[in-house]
Write a protein that holds these residues in place. Structure first.
Motif, short mmCIF file in Angstrom:
data_model
loop_
_atom_site.label_atom_id
_atom_site.label_comp_id
_atom_site.label_asym_id
_atom_site.label_seq_id
_atom_site.Cartn_x
_atom_site.Cartn_y
_atom_site.Cartn_z
N VAL A 1 41.66 39.80 47.77
CA VAL A 1 41.10 38.98 46.53
C VAL A 1 41.49 39.53 45.32
O VAL A 1 41.92 38.69 44.50
CB VAL A 1 39.55 39.12 46.77
N GLY B 1 44.07 37.45 43.21
CA GLY B 1 43.46 37.00 41.97
C GLY B 1 44.24 37.69 40.72
O GLY B 1 44.31 36.87 39.66
N VAL C 1 38.31 32.25 40.89
CA VAL C 1 38.95 33.78 41.22
C VAL C 1 38.08 34.84 40.80
O VAL C 1 37.95 35.75 41.45
CB VAL C 1 40.47 33.78 41.06
N THR C 2 37.73 34.72 39.33
CA THR C 2 37.03 35.89 38.89
C THR C 2 35.50 36.02 39.55
O THR C 2 35.37 37.08 39.68
CB THR C 2 36.75 35.44 37.51
N ILE D 1 36.24 37.93 42.80
CA ILE D 1 36.55 39.23 42.67
C ILE D 1 35.39 40.13 42.42
O ILE D 1 35.19 41.03 43.26
CB ILE D 1 37.51 39.44 41.47
#
Length: 209
Positions: free
Chosen positions: A76, A80, A132-133, A136
């Motif tokens: 990830v 990311g 994606v943030t 993460i």
């Protein structure tokens, strides 16, 4: 708890950079040329609410989603980081990111009576970069309490975004296109640094493992 708060502060800063309400202002004005300020504010409110729900889903369900597909935190972080770095490069060059709206999408939006869900909520506010943030930070917050703190930070992000979008015409008159351009490049630089750090951290986790 201190660690959770520190993570939430970092998450807040990064989400503000990714959501980028400063850049979203001219986009909102461009896709709502025939709407009144009141209609625009209503769409901004619904768009921010929908974007929050989307980000909240990935914050709360992210770890289970990743576990289901056997995706580790290192993957990830690296994936990311690479995606965020590409977005940062577009911001540094002052271009609309590839995860934002395309000219065709903007033309379609002008034909819609309500743009709050598409394209405002997705992909302008809660696009792939925001997703994606969330993944993460969710991967680094295994406890539900930690993810709830991140969720609270997300509430603040989208409330701030709404306040800016609701006054987009006034803010644009104050800062102008030059101000938007400068802010975008500064945030792009910060995002690039964060993205590289994610790749380094993810790579170190793999090599160390």
């Amino acid at each position: 708890m201190t660690s959770a708060v520190e993570s939430a502060i970092t998450f807040f800063i990064q989400m503000v950079i990714i959501v980028d309400p400063v850049v979203a202002m001219p986009v909102l004005l461009a896709i709502t040329p025939r709407n009144t300020p009141q209609e625009r504010r209503s769409m901004a409110w619904r768009g921010c609410a929908a974007a929050f729900l989307l980000s909240g889903f990935f914050l709360l369900a992210g770890p289970a989603f990743l576990l289901r597909f056997g995706i580790g935190p290192a993957a990830v972080l690296i994936t990311g980081g690479l995606l965020l770095f590409l977005i940062a490069l577009e911001m540094l060059y002052g271009r609309m990111t590839g995860t934002g709206t395309t000219p065709r999408e903007e033309r379609l939006a002008e034909e819609r009576t309500d743009v709050s869900l598409f394209p405002l909520a997705f992909p302008v506010l809660a696009g792939p970069g925001a997703v994606v943030t969330c993944l993460i930070f969710a991967a680094q917050a295994p406890a539900l309490e930690q993810r709830l703190v991140l969720l609270l930070a997300s509430v603040v992000v989208f409330l701030l975004t709404y306040l800016i979008l609701a006054r987009s015409e006034l803010v644009m008159k104050i800062i102008g296109s030059l101000g938007v351009s400068i802010a975008t490049r500064i945030m792009g630089l910060l995002l690039a640094l964060l993205a590289v750090q994610y790749v380094i951290t993810g790579s170190a986790a793999i090599l160390g493992g």
